[in-house]
Enzyme design. Structure first.
Site, PDB file in Angstrom:
ATOM      1  N   SER A  74       0.849  -1.182   0.000  1.00  0.00           N
ATOM      2  CA  SER A  74       0.000   0.000   0.000  1.00  0.00           C
ATOM      3  C   SER A  74       0.890   1.239   0.000  1.00  0.00           C
ATOM      4  O   SER A  74       1.718   1.396  -0.892  1.00  0.00           O
ATOM      5  CB  SER A  74      -0.946  -0.028   1.220  1.00  0.00           C
ATOM      6  OG  SER A  74      -1.840   1.061   1.192  1.00  0.00           O
ATOM      7  N   THR A  75       0.768   2.090   1.010  1.00  0.00           N
ATOM      8  CA  THR A  75       1.500   3.352   1.037  1.00  0.00           C
ATOM      9  C   THR A  75       3.001   3.135   0.896  1.00  0.00           C
ATOM     10  O   THR A  75       3.600   2.389   1.652  1.00  0.00           O
ATOM     11  CB  THR A  75       1.221   4.103   2.354  1.00  0.00           C
ATOM     12  OG1 THR A  75      -0.185   4.161   2.574  1.00  0.00           O
ATOM     13  CG2 THR A  75       1.782   5.511   2.304  1.00  0.00           C
ATOM     14  N   HIS A  89      -2.671  -1.122  -3.255  1.00  0.00           N
ATOM     15  CA  HIS A  89      -3.790  -0.210  -3.031  1.00  0.00           C
ATOM     16  C   HIS A  89      -3.575   1.046  -3.880  1.00  0.00           C
ATOM     17  O   HIS A  89      -2.673   1.831  -3.619  1.00  0.00           O
ATOM     18  CB  HIS A  89      -3.882   0.174  -1.552  1.00  0.00           C
ATOM     19  CG  HIS A  89      -4.141  -0.986  -0.657  1.00  0.00           C
ATOM     20  ND1 HIS A  89      -3.908  -0.944   0.699  1.00  0.00           N
ATOM     21  CD2 HIS A  89      -4.617  -2.242  -0.919  1.00  0.00           C
ATOM     22  CE1 HIS A  89      -4.228  -2.118   1.242  1.00  0.00           C
ATOM     23  NE2 HIS A  89      -4.660  -2.914   0.280  1.00  0.00           N
ATOM     24  N   MET A 124      -0.068   1.111   4.971  1.00  0.00           N
ATOM     25  CA  MET A 124      -0.818   1.365   6.199  1.00  0.00           C
ATOM     26  C   MET A 124      -1.948   0.350   6.342  1.00  0.00           C
ATOM     27  O   MET A 124      -2.416  -0.225   5.367  1.00  0.00           O
ATOM     28  CB  MET A 124      -1.386   2.784   6.198  1.00  0.00           C
ATOM     29  CG  MET A 124      -2.431   3.070   5.143  1.00  0.00           C
ATOM     30  SD  MET A 124      -3.080   4.754   5.293  1.00  0.00           S
ATOM     31  CE  MET A 124      -4.241   4.779   3.923  1.00  0.00           C
ATOM     32  N   ASP A 161      -4.425  -4.871   6.037  1.00  0.00           N
ATOM     33  CA  ASP A 161      -4.699  -5.746   4.904  1.00  0.00           C
ATOM     34  C   ASP A 161      -3.497  -6.645   4.634  1.00  0.00           C
ATOM     35  O   ASP A 161      -2.353  -6.191   4.638  1.00  0.00           O
ATOM     36  CB  ASP A 161      -5.017  -4.903   3.664  1.00  0.00           C
ATOM     37  CG  ASP A 161      -5.555  -5.745   2.525  1.00  0.00           C
ATOM     38  OD1 ASP A 161      -6.199  -6.778   2.799  1.00  0.00           O
ATOM     39  OD2 ASP A 161      -5.359  -5.349   1.352  1.00  0.00           O
TER      40      ASP A 161
END
Length: 360
Positions: free
Chosen positions: A173-174, A200, A294, A297
């Protein structure tokens, strides 16, 4: 309290974004109308995070990101309108050191921003915690030197050393796009993975992301479509706003379907959906990898992969921009190995070596 600088050439957008952040407990210490003012504001206020528009007069967002990262490394979130042109520009900003991006709403901006305000506050807060600086730059960092060494080790292995029909599942993600690109660029084709990638990322950007990985990797990489089948040496990136699940696996080829089921862990696509579905139907060796990001998940997905005998890897805290997802995966107790990003390609190959599989 988290302190932010908001840079946008639209007075209206600066006001809307600032109000949302203020209401979310983030103090906006300065606003900037262009890249020049953004750089000056960062120098003066030393904020925890910057929200940066892409297209601005005098100095655009990419130039401002590059200068800030050179002078006063600061976590930066790009705010990008989704257009064909801005897709490339947004990824250029990530290359220059921005941590992540958030898609500006179209249409009735004030109504759309209101709907997205919780998401914006969450991602700004997350980006503010990201680790940035010289040690994370892609060209001259010690990590890149280690990465080169790891790449040379991976190239020494022969196909005969690997188990047959391995599947690789990557979630991030991030801060993840550059990490995914690095891992895939160092993955040798002779390992013959089938690769599923869940990053993401908003709808519309994942196609460009897949193209970037494809250009940097020996693997054939594309954005996933409903009903796609892949075999050895092929990879799919989950499209934004769709879950990608493994629906069938036979003779070394797996098939995916896309669903618009509700978000899982507040995201769609969700790493958990892809990993858990793969664990249900793939009966050949699997490796699950959780990279920077973050939230939580991927934690349940890692448990699913491990439960069916798969190998599991998480990125370490030092090289993660945001240690949320790897940390939660590690806390499950089902992660086999924690590695810096430079060691992950080699760790993936270790996991499918015949000798190691036989010992385990």
């Amino acid at each position: 309290m988290t302190r932010a600088v908001v840079a946008d050439d639209s007075h209206f957008m600066r006001s809307v974004i600032s109000d949302i952040l203020d209401d979310g407990g983030i103090e906006v210490v300065a606003q900037a109308r262009n890249g020049v003012e953004a750089v000056e504001a960062v120098r003066e206020h030393r904020p925890d995070v910057v929200t940066m528009d892409v297209e601005m007069p005098e100095m655009n967002g990419i130039e401002a990101v590059a200068q800030i990262m050179d002078e006063v490394p600061t976590p930066i979130l790009m705010l990008s309108a989704h257009t064909g042109e801005n897709d490339d520009v947004t990824f250029q900003a990530l290359d220059k050191g921005a941590v992540d991006f958030f898609t500006k709403p179209g249409g009735e901006v004030s109504m759309e921003m209101s709907r997205l305000e919780d998401q914006l506050v969450d991602i700004v807060s997350s980006v503010a915690e990201a680790s940035v600086g010289p040690s994370h730059e892609s060209t001259e960092s010690p990590d890149s030197v280690e990465s080169t060494a790891a790449s040379s080790r991976t190239s020494e292995r022969t196909a005969a050393e690997y188990v047959e029909n391995p599947t690789l599942l990557i979630g991030s993600s991030t801060g993840g796009p550059k990490m995914v690109e690095q891992v895939m660029s160092e993955l040798p084709l002779n390992a013959e993975f089938r690769v599923l990638i869940v990053q993401h990322m908003p709808e519309g950007f994942t196609g460009r992301f897949a193209d970037r990985i494809d250009s940097r990797s020996d693997y054939d990489v594309k954005e996933g479509s409903d009903g796609d089948r892949i075999g050895a040496g092929e990879a799919l990136v989950a499209p934004g706003d769709s879950h990608m699940v493994v629906s069938n696996y036979h003779a070394g080829r797996l098939r995916v379907k896309l669903t618009d089921d509700p978000p899982v862990n507040s995201v769609r696509p969700a790493v958990d959906m892809t990993m858990s579905s793969a664990a249900e139907v793939v009966d050949d060796p699997m490796v699950g990898v959780i990279l920077t990001g973050m939230g939580e998940d991927g934690a349940a997905g890692i448990k699913s992969v491990k439960a069916v005998g798969g190998k599991t890897i998480a990125q370490d805290e030092e090289t993660s921009a945001v240690f949320g997802m790897p940390k939660r995966a590690i806390e499950t107790g089902y992660v086999d190995t924690v590695l810096p990003i430079s060691g992950i390609p080699d760790g993936i190959l270790d996991a499918i070596e015949r000798d190691r599989q036989e010992v385990s």
